[in-house]
Design a protein around this motif. Structure first.
Motif, PDB file in Angstrom:
ATOM      1  N   UNK A 144      -1.942  -8.043  -2.892  1.00 61.11           N
ATOM      2  CA  UNK A 144      -2.140  -7.892  -1.456  1.00 61.11           C
ATOM      3  C   UNK A 144      -1.456  -6.640  -0.921  1.00 61.11           C
ATOM      4  N   UNK A 145      -0.213  -6.409  -1.333  1.00 66.00           N
ATOM      5  CA  UNK A 145       0.568  -5.301  -0.778  1.00 66.00           C
ATOM      6  C   UNK A 145       0.340  -3.991  -1.513  1.00 66.00           C
ATOM      7  N   UNK A 146      -0.156  -4.057  -2.761  1.00 67.25           N
ATOM      8  CA  UNK A 146      -0.299  -2.850  -3.574  1.00 67.25           C
ATOM      9  C   UNK A 146      -1.697  -2.742  -4.169  1.00 67.25           C
ATOM     10  N   UNK A 147      -2.712  -3.175  -3.450  1.00 69.40           N
ATOM     11  CA  UNK A 147      -4.054  -3.130  -4.029  1.00 69.40           C
ATOM     12  C   UNK A 147      -4.476  -1.684  -4.265  1.00 69.40           C
ATOM     13  N   UNK A 148      -5.183  -1.416  -5.349  1.00 64.59           N
ATOM     14  CA  UNK A 148      -5.557  -0.038  -5.677  1.00 64.59           C
ATOM     15  C   UNK A 148      -6.731   0.429  -4.829  1.00 64.59           C
ATOM     16  N   UNK A 149      -6.851   1.729  -4.709  1.00 66.97           N
ATOM     17  CA  UNK A 149      -7.960   2.295  -3.942  1.00 66.97           C
ATOM     18  C   UNK A 149      -9.263   2.211  -4.720  1.00 66.97           C
ATOM     19  N   UNK A 150      -9.150   2.260  -6.050  1.00 65.51           N
ATOM     20  CA  UNK A 150     -10.329   2.217  -6.911  1.00 65.51           C
ATOM     21  C   UNK A 150     -10.328   0.893  -7.669  1.00 65.51           C
TER      22      UNK A 150
ATOM     23  N   UNK B 290      -5.523  -5.025   6.981  1.00 68.92           N
ATOM     24  CA  UNK B 290      -5.072  -3.707   7.409  1.00 68.92           C
ATOM     25  C   UNK B 290      -5.995  -2.635   6.837  1.00 68.92           C
ATOM     26  N   UNK B 291      -6.139  -1.505   7.510  1.00 66.65           N
ATOM     27  CA  UNK B 291      -7.037  -0.449   7.001  1.00 66.65           C
ATOM     28  C   UNK B 291      -6.695  -0.008   5.586  1.00 66.65           C
ATOM     29  N   UNK B 292      -5.446  -0.069   5.233  1.00 65.43           N
ATOM     30  CA  UNK B 292      -4.998   0.221   3.866  1.00 65.43           C
ATOM     31  C   UNK B 292      -3.883  -0.735   3.517  1.00 65.43           C
ATOM     32  N   UNK B 293      -3.528  -0.840   2.236  1.00 58.60           N
ATOM     33  CA  UNK B 293      -2.448  -1.760   1.862  1.00 58.60           C
ATOM     34  C   UNK B 293      -1.135  -1.368   2.522  1.00 58.60           C
ATOM     35  N   UNK B 294      -0.268  -2.338   2.718  1.00 56.06           N
ATOM     36  CA  UNK B 294       0.986  -2.098   3.421  1.00 56.06           C
ATOM     37  C   UNK B 294       1.806  -1.011   2.723  1.00 56.06           C
ATOM     38  N   UNK B 295       1.751  -0.964   1.391  1.00 52.95           N
ATOM     39  CA  UNK B 295       2.541   0.015   0.640  1.00 52.95           C
ATOM     40  C   UNK B 295       1.734   1.275   0.326  1.00 52.95           C
ATOM     41  N   UNK B 296       0.544   1.401   0.925  1.00 52.18           N
ATOM     42  CA  UNK B 296      -0.257   2.618   0.993  1.00 52.18           C
ATOM     43  C   UNK B 296      -0.856   3.043  -0.345  1.00 52.18           C
ATOM     44  N   UNK B 297      -2.118   3.487  -0.255  1.00 51.42           N
ATOM     45  CA  UNK B 297      -2.846   3.944  -1.442  1.00 51.42           C
ATOM     46  C   UNK B 297      -2.134   5.115  -2.118  1.00 51.42           C
ATOM     47  N   UNK B 298      -1.622   6.072  -1.302  1.00 51.03           N
ATOM     48  CA  UNK B 298      -1.088   7.296  -1.878  1.00 51.03           C
ATOM     49  C   UNK B 298       0.177   7.053  -2.703  1.00 51.03           C
TER      50      UNK B 298
END
Length: 723
Positions: free
Chosen positions: A535-541, A460-468
């Motif tokens: 997988x679901x909560x990978x960090x942006x950095x 997915x373009x971002x993790x399911x639980x979202x970077x923000x």
């Protein structure tokens, strides 16, 4: 055979047999006396050794109690807190055990040593004194008897009668002493059967009491031991996952260090050699330098990496200008000159390489700072939270629950990568993806299907639980009590976009079913947290600090699985409003520098030239015309016609690329609900009520892009409403 009895009647005869029997009893008493003497000595040595053992164990317990674990990160998991507390628990158990041992040692002298010494002195000692008296009377009686028998018969009758009476008195006294001695010998022989053995029994009873106390301590300790064993296993599982992540990051850093640098509050930082003038000439001193472009502040910290210590005081100057130093003007390579507003003269600096000098020069001459964006390692633009995506996940879940719910190591054992990619290509094929009734055929192994599910989520373009929301979920997992964690995560889940929440609910319901069969598949809630947390909560950095937080990602997933019915089927008690979100964001930004999850990364250069601004506006206007004048189908056609322009090599146009290929959104006007002060050059500052033009989704989750007074920048998504 035991000892023959000593008959009192034999005392009068004093026969050789009687004497032999008496000697055997005396020998037994001597043997008993020596044994008791050695036993007392050994007993004292044992007590001394027990005291030394107790002292050593107490010292060991004190060492355990004094040591404190220091975990990596700003918070600890429940498992880590349990492990950290374990040393104090061990020390408490050992101290409690040694308290009982000291009581046993103190009682040992009274119940063992004192009674044995008393028996030896009072009983065996008395028998020895009686023997001395008996031997003395025997010698006296035999001497008088021999003297009496040597009297001449020619003595007067009166003298003979007196001699006979004297012999009779001595014989009678010898007989009495003999009887008393035999009585004492037999008494000691009988007494040793209980007065000697009874103290030994009491000592053993003290040992048994000590060991029983240890058994009771072990029973009381059993609950904590079970909890600690589980915590150790969970921590080991998390370590294995974390270690592979850290090792992977290390390899990436080796291959391309610049690409994976952390986002710094400074525009540029690193080591530079600064030329300093001394009495004997000039020298080059190594400094760690930082440069903040907004304030034009250069900070220089003299630091020696070899010794690990500072070599002087910090110095800060305000940048006036920066000029590259020509190679032929100085013997050193990679040099540049810096002029400061608040310091006279020129500061000559040497970078570590030509590339390093270029970066410093770009940062200091007014050009836009270079920030590193965290590039998602997974495929982009292929996996979406659309009908096809939901269909793929449902098919995988159905196959797992119908064919492999009891397979050991479910989701932990990975499939062959080539097979996984092949299955994904089949599932994502538009021709077959629309066939919602089609199940995954039995030729695909369960481990291939589970790996395909995880891979799709990572694509997915971002993790399911979202970077923000990543940092917010981590902070929730770090709360002190479980109820607060569940409540906060409950609230955060309902702030996710609808499709993200639906997909998460679908996945958590499935993982709860997997966990319910953990006795067969060995996948407990903790094990599933280890698998799905990253997988679901990978960090942006991607940093070591972020990897250290994987354990809290796992805890978030555990809470979602264990409380999935409450979290997804009920509304949070106190959902956060936009105003509350705004307030919390402002407080956070006032108290500390924003983390990568709380603000976007700068992914593009701000356009400075009028020519490039006009080029951007013309492209935006053409897009607006195509959107307004077309229906949904023509929008798609216009997006395809825009692709050549968007693929242009001009970096200033990268911002216009849609986040997803099929998600082109019309540009609209929006009104600010709250005031916001820009914290980055890429953001817009505005007051409540400000109206923005050309507002559309940006590449950053949780942020929009719009135009205000001719300047294009980022706007927080929850700060505006569309008009």
């Amino acid at each position: 055979m035991g000892l023959p009895a000593l008959e009192f009647s034999d005392c009068c005869l004093d026969s050789p047999h009687f004497r032999e029997t008496l000697k055997s009893h005396e020998a037994e008493l001597d043997k008993t006396n020596k044994f008791i003497k050695e036993l007392i000595k050994d007993g004292k040595s044992l007590i001394s050794a027990l005291k030394n053992l107790s002292s050593a164990k107490r010292k060991f317990a004190d060492s355990l109690n004094e040591f404190k674990f220091q975990c990596i990160g700003d918070a600890e998991t429940d498992d880590e807190m349990c492990i950290a507390r374990s040393l104090q628990e061990f020390a408490t158990v050992l101290r409690n055990l040694e308290d009982e041992r000291i009581r046993m040692i103190e009682n040992a002298s009274e119940v063992l040593i004192t009674p044995l010494e008393k028996f030896r002195k009072e009983q065996i000692g008395a028998a020895k004194e009686a023997k001395k008296k008996y031997d003395k009377e025997t010698e006296k009686y035999c001497g008088i008897l021999e003297k009496h028998l040597n009297l001449s018969s020619k003595k007067k009758e009166s003298q003979l009668q007196e001699a006979d009476s004297q012999v009779d008195l001595v014989r009678q006294h010898f007989y009495e002493v003999s009887l008393e001695y035999v009585f004492k010998v037999q008494e000691v022989q009988e007494r040793k059967m209980f007065e000697f053995v009874e103290p030994l029994l009491a000592f053993l009873q003290g040992l048994f009491t000590f060991y029983h106390h240890g058994y009771e301590l072990a029973k009381d300790f059993n609950d904590f031991k079970t909890q600690l064993t589980i915590s150790i296993q969970n921590t080991r599982n998390r370590f294995e996952g974390t270690r592979s992540e850290v090792e992977s990051l290390m390899k990436k850093m080796k291959e391309n260090p610049l690409e994976h640098k952390t986002i710094s509050p400074y525009t540029m930082e690193g080591y530079l050699y600064v030329q300093e003038k001394r009495h004997f000439g000039t020298s080059w001193v190594k400094h760690y330098c930082t440069y903040q472009r907004d304030s034009k502040q250069i900070t220089m910290v003299p630091f020696d990496q070899k010794s690990g210590g500072k070599g002087g005081e910090d110095e800060s100057v305000t940048l006036k200008s920066c000029t590259r130093r020509k190679t032929d003007s100085i013997e050193k390579r990679f040099c540049f000159d810096v002029e400061a507003v608040d310091r006279p003269g020129v500061i000559t600096m040497q970078a570590l390489s030509e590339e390093d000098r270029r970066l410093w020069m770009e940062a200091m001459d007014g050009r836009e700072p270079v920030y590193n964006s965290n590039k998602d390692s997974q495929s982009e633009g292929t996996a979406q939270l659309d009908s096809i995506g939901f269909s793929i996940i449902r098919k995988c879940i159905h196959a797992v629950e119908t064919r492999g719910i009891n397979e050991q190591g479910l989701y932990r054992i990975v499939g062959v990568n080539s097979r996984v990619q092949k299955l994904l290509s089949v599932l994502m094929d538009p021709k077959t993806a629309s066939e919602t009734e089609m199940d995954i055929c039995a030729e695909w192994e369960i481990k291939t299907i589970t790996s395909a599910l995880k891979t799709y989520l990572r694509m997915l373009p971002g993790p399911l639980m979202m970077y923000q929301f990543q940092r917010s979920f981590i902070k929730a997992a770090k709360l002190e009590n479980q109820e607060s964690r569940v409540s906060e995560i409950h609230s955060l889940v309902h702030r996710l976009p609808e499709k993200n929440r639906q997909m998460l609910q679908l996945l958590m319901n499935h993982l709860a079913n997997v966990a319910n069969n953990h006795k067969q598949n060995l996948m407990t809630v903790a094990n599933l947290g280890v698998v799905f947390g990253p997988t679901l909560l990978r960090p942006q950095e991607e940093t070591v600090a972020a990897i250290m937080d994987i354990k809290f990602q796992n805890i978030v997933i555990e809470i979602l699985i264990e409380n999935h019915e409450k979290i997804f089927n009920t509304v949070p008690d106190t959902p956060l409003t936009n105003a509350q979100l705004h307030l919390s964001r402002k407080k956070s930004s006032d108290s500390k520098p924003p983390s990568c999850s709380e603000r976007p990364l700068t992914l593009f250069h701000t356009v400075q030239s009028t020519e490039k601004q006009e080029q951007r506006n013309s492209l935006i206007n053409s897009s607006l015309e195509s959107v307004v004048s077309s229906n949904a189908n023509s929008i798609l056609n216009s997006s395809s016609s825009l692709q050549p322009n968007m693929n242009s090599s001009d970096p200033d146009l990268d911002v216009l690329k849609p986040t997803r290929p099929n998600s082109l959104t019309p540009f609209r006007k929006a009104k600010a609900l709250y005031a916001c002060k820009a914290e980055h050059d890429s953001e817009l500052s505005f007051t409540a009520g400000t109206v923005f033009d050309n507002v559309h989704p940006s590449q950053e989750p949780g942020w929009l892009e719009g135009t205000l007074n001719g300047k294009t920048g980022l706007i927080p998504e929850n700060y505006v409403e569309f008009l």
